[in-house]
Design a protein around this motif. Structure first.
Motif, PDB file in Angstrom:
ATOM      1  N   TYR A   1      -9.476  -1.161   2.834  1.00 57.74           N
ATOM      2  CA  TYR A   1      -8.891  -2.569   2.909  1.00 57.74           C
ATOM      3  C   TYR A   1      -7.845  -2.778   2.000  1.00 57.74           C
ATOM      4  O   TYR A   1      -7.545  -2.029   0.946  1.00 57.74           O
ATOM      5  CB  TYR A   1     -10.093  -3.439   2.558  1.00 57.74           C
ATOM      6  N   ARG A   2      -6.825  -3.521   2.566  1.00 57.59           N
ATOM      7  CA  ARG A   2      -5.435  -3.981   1.835  1.00 57.59           C
ATOM      8  C   ARG A   2      -5.524  -5.439   2.071  1.00 57.59           C
ATOM      9  O   ARG A   2      -5.269  -5.844   3.291  1.00 57.59           O
ATOM     10  CB  ARG A   2      -4.431  -3.114   2.165  1.00 57.59           C
ATOM     11  N   GLY A   3      -5.294  -6.296   0.972  1.00 57.68           N
ATOM     12  CA  GLY A   3      -5.104  -7.695   1.181  1.00 57.68           C
ATOM     13  C   GLY A   3      -5.974  -8.373   0.359  1.00 57.68           C
ATOM     14  O   GLY A   3      -6.360  -7.931  -0.621  1.00 57.68           O
TER      15      GLY A   3
ATOM     16  N   VAL B   1      -5.991  -6.512  -3.049  1.00 58.33           N
ATOM     17  CA  VAL B   1      -5.996  -4.944  -3.165  1.00 58.33           C
ATOM     18  C   VAL B   1      -4.537  -4.603  -2.535  1.00 58.33           C
ATOM     19  O   VAL B   1      -4.115  -5.172  -1.418  1.00 58.33           O
ATOM     20  CB  VAL B   1      -6.994  -4.175  -1.969  1.00 58.33           C
ATOM     21  N   GLY B   2      -3.684  -4.343  -3.536  1.00 59.80           N
ATOM     22  CA  GLY B   2      -2.253  -4.021  -3.297  1.00 59.80           C
ATOM     23  C   GLY B   2      -2.112  -2.960  -2.052  1.00 59.80           C
ATOM     24  O   GLY B   2      -3.249  -2.395  -1.839  1.00 59.80           O
ATOM     25  N   PRO B   3      -0.818  -2.817  -1.654  1.00 56.06           N
ATOM     26  CA  PRO B   3      -0.657  -1.818  -0.522  1.00 56.06           C
ATOM     27  C   PRO B   3      -1.019  -0.282  -1.089  1.00 56.06           C
ATOM     28  O   PRO B   3      -1.384   0.515  -0.572  1.00 56.06           O
ATOM     29  CB  PRO B   3       1.030  -1.890  -0.486  1.00 56.06           C
ATOM     30  N   ASP B   4      -1.012  -0.094  -2.456  1.00 53.81           N
ATOM     31  CA  ASP B   4      -1.136   1.140  -2.858  1.00 53.81           C
ATOM     32  C   ASP B   4      -2.596   1.470  -3.497  1.00 53.81           C
ATOM     33  O   ASP B   4      -3.235   2.453  -3.754  1.00 53.81           O
ATOM     34  CB  ASP B   4      -0.596   1.570  -4.212  1.00 53.81           C
ATOM     35  N   GLY B   5      -3.594   0.349  -2.986  1.00 51.44           N
ATOM     36  CA  GLY B   5      -4.862   0.296  -3.215  1.00 51.44           C
ATOM     37  C   GLY B   5      -5.524  -0.179  -4.621  1.00 51.44           C
ATOM     38  O   GLY B   5      -6.506  -0.209  -5.049  1.00 51.44           O
TER      39      GLY B   5
ATOM     40  N   GLU C   1      -8.402  -1.187   7.864  1.00 52.69           N
ATOM     41  CA  GLU C   1      -8.423  -2.506   7.187  1.00 52.69           C
ATOM     42  C   GLU C   1      -9.263  -3.483   8.009  1.00 52.69           C
ATOM     43  O   GLU C   1     -10.162  -4.204   7.419  1.00 52.69           O
ATOM     44  CB  GLU C   1      -7.019  -2.877   6.978  1.00 52.69           C
TER      45      GLU C   1
ATOM     46  N   TRP D   1       1.423  -8.964  -3.846  1.00 62.03           N
ATOM     47  CA  TRP D   1       1.395  -9.884  -2.489  1.00 62.03           C
ATOM     48  C   TRP D   1       2.406 -10.056  -1.908  1.00 62.03           C
ATOM     49  O   TRP D   1       2.573  -9.734  -0.539  1.00 62.03           O
ATOM     50  CB  TRP D   1       0.895 -11.294  -2.962  1.00 62.03           C
TER      51      TRP D   1
ATOM     52  N   ALA E   1     -11.191  -1.055  -1.514  1.00 60.25           N
ATOM     53  CA  ALA E   1     -10.035  -0.435  -1.449  1.00 60.25           C
ATOM     54  C   ALA E   1     -10.466   1.185  -0.863  1.00 60.25           C
ATOM     55  O   ALA E   1      -9.675   1.541  -0.184  1.00 60.25           O
ATOM     56  CB  ALA E   1      -9.321  -0.360  -2.556  1.00 60.25           C
TER      57      ALA E   1
END
Length: 442
Positions: A310-312, A255-259, A131, A8, A306
């Motif tokens: 989507y990320r977040g 969902v982290g920055p890398d998916g 996203e 996060w 993902a």
């Protein structure tokens, strides 16, 4: 460091931007009149005070409403934060994006802070892309239901509520009436809505008292409970039976920055009708079996999100049926009230040791209208009384005390549900007693 905390914010103190109104504005019905838009804006700005909990530790807070410094001082002391730079009263009568467009220095301060920047949810202000497309698609209660239908067969313990999508309001009214004649309660939903807006539980007696399905729909439009046009969804009402104490559950993940999808935790929500009022998170708040079922299904939802880009942060909300199966009802592709409770729990566990339960109470009624100074004094008198029960009192929403129906948003943190129940009863009684105090002064 917990996996989700690292994904996060990297475990760093972050910039928290209270842009609830900006997110909500994306989903207002086109025909919403000015008075209702302003009322929703005001409500969103109160709720944006939850920006204090957009991550476990803020470094900068950007808030649309004016807040007294005693509020953030209280939270910083209890949560062992470092210095917090507060920009409050930024957008009292418009969205935060509109306000920041006229305050380039503050906008640059946010952009150039060299810290993670977290807001309520993705908006066009952050740019178009996959996203935002995923947000617009799966915030829909129709599209989320389609996703649930695709996943449910592989998840024991999940049951899918039946959903209808009648073509036109007349057909909707006829189907609503037909269901009522069969004695069926129906959940009537606008595809988009937050915090219970756009969702109404229609019992047969309600429909007949209104004079039929058409008359009921017209009344709900007049009161602002439903938009004036567009698709409406008819969804099966899931009867909780004896499981009513655990009627409304939620599971948060991100969902982290890398998916990669990271689980965060389950919560037992307090929902009155269709309006969310708060949540309890922490050990034992949700039975282990239900939490495990919710976790597996929510992570499967996250994998699909993902894949859509989507990320977040996101969560899946559930209701329980008589057999304690979980019926998924919606996806929120943003932060939520339960997310804030989970952030507070993570922070308290880190600085005070593990094992905290946290209960948020987003809109506790006050017996009298109070400005922030008087409200602070009132809560300060309650703080040691809660502490004697082993409970930490945290003020979260201090700006709604002057509304015609005054409220305050709080969090309670303690060792078990019994302590939280006792502290909540104590605080509610003290809020109610304010009416008698002010009456005696007349």
């Amino acid at each position: 460091m917990d996996g989700w905390v690292g994904a996060w914010t990297g475990g760093r103190a972050a910039v928290h931007v209270g842009d609830v109104a900006d997110f909500d504005a994306q989903f207002l019905a086109p025909g919403t009149d000015r008075a209702r838009r302003l009322r929703r804006l005001r409500q969103a700005h109160h709720y944006a005070c939850l920006a204090v909990g957009y991550s476990p530790e803020p470094a900068v807070l950007v808030l649309p409403a004016e807040v007294a410094p005693e509020w953030t001082d209280w939270l910083a002391r209890e949560l062992a934060w470092g210095p917090v730079e507060v920009h409050a009263g930024v957008a009292p009568d418009r969205t935060l994006a509109e306000a920041l467009a006229d305050r380039p220095a503050l906008a640059a301060r946010i952009a150039d802070s060299d810290r993670p920047v977290v807001g309520w949810g993705r908006t066009a202000a952050q740019g178009e892309g996959p996203e935002l497309a995923a947000v617009r698609r799966f915030e829909s209660k129709a599209a989320s239901h389609d996703l649930f239908a695709a996943l449910a067969p592989e998840h024991p313990g999940i049951r899918l509520p039946h959903q209808e999508r009648p073509d036109g309001r007349r057909r909707t009214a006829r189907r609503l009436t037909a269901r009522a004649v069969r004695g069926l309660t129906t959940v009537l939903k606008s595809p988009y809505g937050v915090g219970g807006h756009g969702t109404v539980v229609v019992e047969p007696a309600d429909l007949f008292a209104a004079g039929g399905g058409g008359a009921l729909l017209r009344r709900l439009v007049r009161t602002g409970d439903l938009p004036s046009d567009g698709l409406l969804l008819l969804e099966e009402y899931v009867d909780p039976g004896p499981a009513a104490r655990l009627r409304d559950l939620t599971y948060d993940a991100l969902v982290g920055p890398d998916g990669t999808v990271h689980p965060v935790g389950a919560g037992a929500m307090d929902v009155a009708g269709t309006r969310y009022r708060g949540v309890t998170v922490g050990p034992g708040a949700v039975p282990r079996g239900a939490a495990a079922t919710a976790r597996r299904f929510t992570l499967a939802v996250g994998e699909r999100l993902a894949a859509e880009g989507y990320r977040g942060w996101y969560d899946v909300d559930f209701v329980t049926d008589r057999e304690r199966r979980l019926a998924p009802t919606e996806i929120n592709l943003r932060l939520t009230g339960p997310a804030v409770a989970l952030m507070l729990r993570a922070r308290l566990d880190r600085v005070r040791g593990p094992g905290h339960l946290v209960r948020t109470l987003d809109a506790m009624p006050l017996g009298a209208r109070l400005g922030q100074g008087a409200l602070h004094d009132h809560l300060e008198r309650l703080r040691p009384r809660c502490a004697r029960l082993g409970v930490t009192l945290l003020p979260l929403i201090p700006t709604a005390g002057r509304e015609p129906e005054p409220t305050v948003g709080l969090a309670l943190a303690g060792p078990d549900t019994e302590a939280l129940d006792a502290a909540e009863a104590l605080v509610a009684a003290a809020h109610h007693a304010l009416a008698g105090i002010f009456e005696a002064l007349r």
